[in-house]
Motif scaffolding. Sequence first.
Motif, PDB file in Angstrom:
ATOM      1  N   PRO A  20     -18.556  23.067   5.252  1.00 12.50           N
ATOM      2  CA  PRO A  20     -18.337  21.633   4.989  1.00 12.50           C
ATOM      3  C   PRO A  20     -17.295  21.359   3.909  1.00 12.50           C
ATOM      4  CG  PRO A  20     -20.686  22.121   5.153  1.00 12.50           C
ATOM      5  CD  PRO A  20     -19.981  23.439   5.139  1.00 12.50           C
ATOM      6  N   SER A  21     -17.101  22.314   2.980  1.00  6.24           N
ATOM      7  CA  SER A  21     -16.117  22.095   1.914  1.00  6.24           C
ATOM      8  C   SER A  21     -14.688  22.167   2.431  1.00  6.24           C
ATOM      9  CB  SER A  21     -16.313  23.148   0.805  1.00  6.24           C
ATOM     10  OG  SER A  21     -16.209  24.462   1.343  1.00  6.24           O
ATOM     11  N   ASP A  22     -14.463  22.768   3.613  1.00  6.30           N
ATOM     12  CA  ASP A  22     -13.136  22.859   4.214  1.00  6.30           C
ATOM     13  C   ASP A  22     -13.058  21.935   5.433  1.00  6.30           C
ATOM     14  OD1 ASP A  22     -12.527  24.763   2.325  1.00  6.30           O
ATOM     15  OD2 ASP A  22     -13.116  26.426   3.602  1.00  6.30           O
ATOM     16  N   ARG A  64     -19.722  19.986   9.430  1.00 10.52           N
ATOM     17  CA  ARG A  64     -19.533  18.796   8.605  1.00 10.52           C
ATOM     18  C   ARG A  64     -20.722  18.583   7.671  1.00 10.52           C
ATOM     19  NH1 ARG A  64     -15.397  15.678  10.903  1.00 10.52           N
ATOM     20  NH2 ARG A  64     -13.956  17.177  11.834  1.00 10.52           N
ATOM     21  N   ALA A  65     -20.502  17.848   6.599  1.00 10.01           N
ATOM     22  CA  ALA A  65     -21.559  17.585   5.620  1.00 10.01           C
ATOM     23  C   ALA A  65     -22.698  16.775   6.223  1.00 10.01           C
ATOM     24  CB  ALA A  65     -20.984  16.852   4.412  1.00 10.01           C
ATOM     25  N   THR A  66     -22.427  16.064   7.307  1.00  4.63           N
ATOM     26  CA  THR A  66     -23.477  15.283   7.965  1.00  4.63           C
ATOM     27  C   THR A  66     -24.403  16.142   8.812  1.00  4.63           C
ATOM     28  OG1 THR A  66     -22.015  14.894   9.871  1.00  4.63           O
ATOM     29  CG2 THR A  66     -21.979  13.265   8.080  1.00  4.63           C
TER      30      THR A  66
END
Length: 625
Positions: free
Chosen positions: A275-277, A300-302
């Motif tokens: 998620p950080s990329d 993804r962060a979601t």
Amino acid sequence: MKLDFIPLDKLVVSKANMRYGKKAPDVSDILPTVRGRGVIQPVIVRPNCAPDGYEIVAGSRRFHAARIVAEERRATGDADPDAAMLPCAILDDGDDADAIEASMIENMARLDPDEVAQWENFTRLVREGRKVEDIAATFGLPGLTIRRVLALGNLLPRIRDLYRKAQIDAATVRHLTLASKSQQKAWLALAEDEDSYVPTGHQLKAWLFGGQSIPAKHALFDVEASGLATIADLFGDDRYFADADGFWTAQNEAIETRRAAYVEQGWADAIIVPPSDHFSTWEYEKAGKRKGGRVYLDVRATGEVIVHEGYISGKEARRIAKAEGSENGTGHKPARPEVTSTMQTYVDLHRHAAVRAALTGHPAIALRLMVAHAIGGSHLWTVKAEPQSTRNDEVRDSLDNSTAEADFDERRRAVLAVLGFSAEEPTVTAGSFETGGDDYRVVGIFQRLLDLPDTVVMEVIAIVMGETLASGSAAVEAVGIEIGVDMARYWQADSAFFELIRDREVLTRIVAEVAGETVASANMGEKTKTLKRIVRDHLDGTNGRDQRENWVPRWMAFPPAAYTARGGVGTVAAHAKAQAAREIERLRPSDDEPDPSAPGAVMALPVEGSPVPPFNGDGADRLAA
């Protein structure tokens, strides 16, 4: 049913009437008509236990208006026997459920009540034994709509009351259905404290979950088998994981399993993008399994995982192309080009000079080529669409749901259809064109524009210009004044607008605008919440206040203005720039204007008609219309 005239003193409002209440309803909107013409549409009644008495199932407001008129005429000595009679459609004796349905059908066919009023009456029908499916069939509504309205019963009465009064929006109510009773009480405590921050809309969801909220639909694993708890809103549309850490443990295991499966299928590798990329497709090129293509799992962060199959980096793609070009797969040295690079430059420059000289005689073609560059771009053209960015979710929702955005999006979709783009493209400018490279994109769009008549090309230009018009710029002011934009046609005050007003002095001046100086002076010392309520009531015409129609704040009008002398209004500053530019042009000496008859003067060329027969596709027809 049979029709008859029944004396007013023989009628009472039935408790089965959806507008039944101890307080008489507001009849100010129909009272003038009843005074002048009487009650024209019969009310629906049924016999009750009183001798010769009837109870009103539907038509409570007409009944109360008729009583007011009868009392007025009796007080003036102008008693009219007909005024004391009401036209009625008499139902046969039946159960309460039949009466409630008759009341709701009559009222909802004329004027949709608010959702809370629907909930009260749908609940009464359920208590009378009606099933959700029966209610849906009776009123011609989807079963899901009935369940959503019934779901409001799980909210605290105070929250339902706020929703009824439009003090909270539908998105906030939807997220509050995810809350426990204790969370609802905590939220109400914040809402009643003027100095506290009250989370609403999408921010409320984050507040309820203590930060991250992960939809169950993003899970790559079996949610039921995992044993992880989920929370569903009472509308039944969305579910979220109660334990974010537990979700990521199960999700990461599923991602690793998916990664290993891709490798077994023969892909060169399967890479997990954390998620950080972020996986940017423009940095990669498509490549099949035989050419070393990889699979990238973009997490993804979601919680959503987007799979990109068959990609290699741009650097690898260039290295492979160079190797194939130099050896051509046979080990032979490539043939020497026919012309040197300098000769090619010589040819290119002379052909370029000839084309642009000839282009001056074909302005219609030049216009289409310019539009193609504005849409597709090139190494000489950089055109960006206005991002309409905001960090505030309420502002984003307000813009997305506005009349102006809906109108523009409808025209944009027509242009996308004409140009052969996907209807899901967010913009026409820099839109996707499935070939590769700027030259292909520009030429492809240019060819399509050649098939369009001038009227449709002008519509395309309007959309491209609209997408690339900088928000908050002096150009917006200049165009708005030139066209004479009526903001009341495109904008009405919403909850996001009222949430953003926090200046008491400005609020007081707005109250003066919509309610008058007398009301503003009388409420000068009130809280901002009270001042906002006064403005809302006047704009909606509720709570006994006169309705103020087509109101827009001074900042948003064309031309804009400020409420105070403090300054700091961006639209006013931008308008001043636009006016200054107009004044400079107005004062430009006429002696500087060239003489059209002078040698070398540039003559205005008329725009040519379409070089080919008009485009007959549906999209062109919509634009031309």
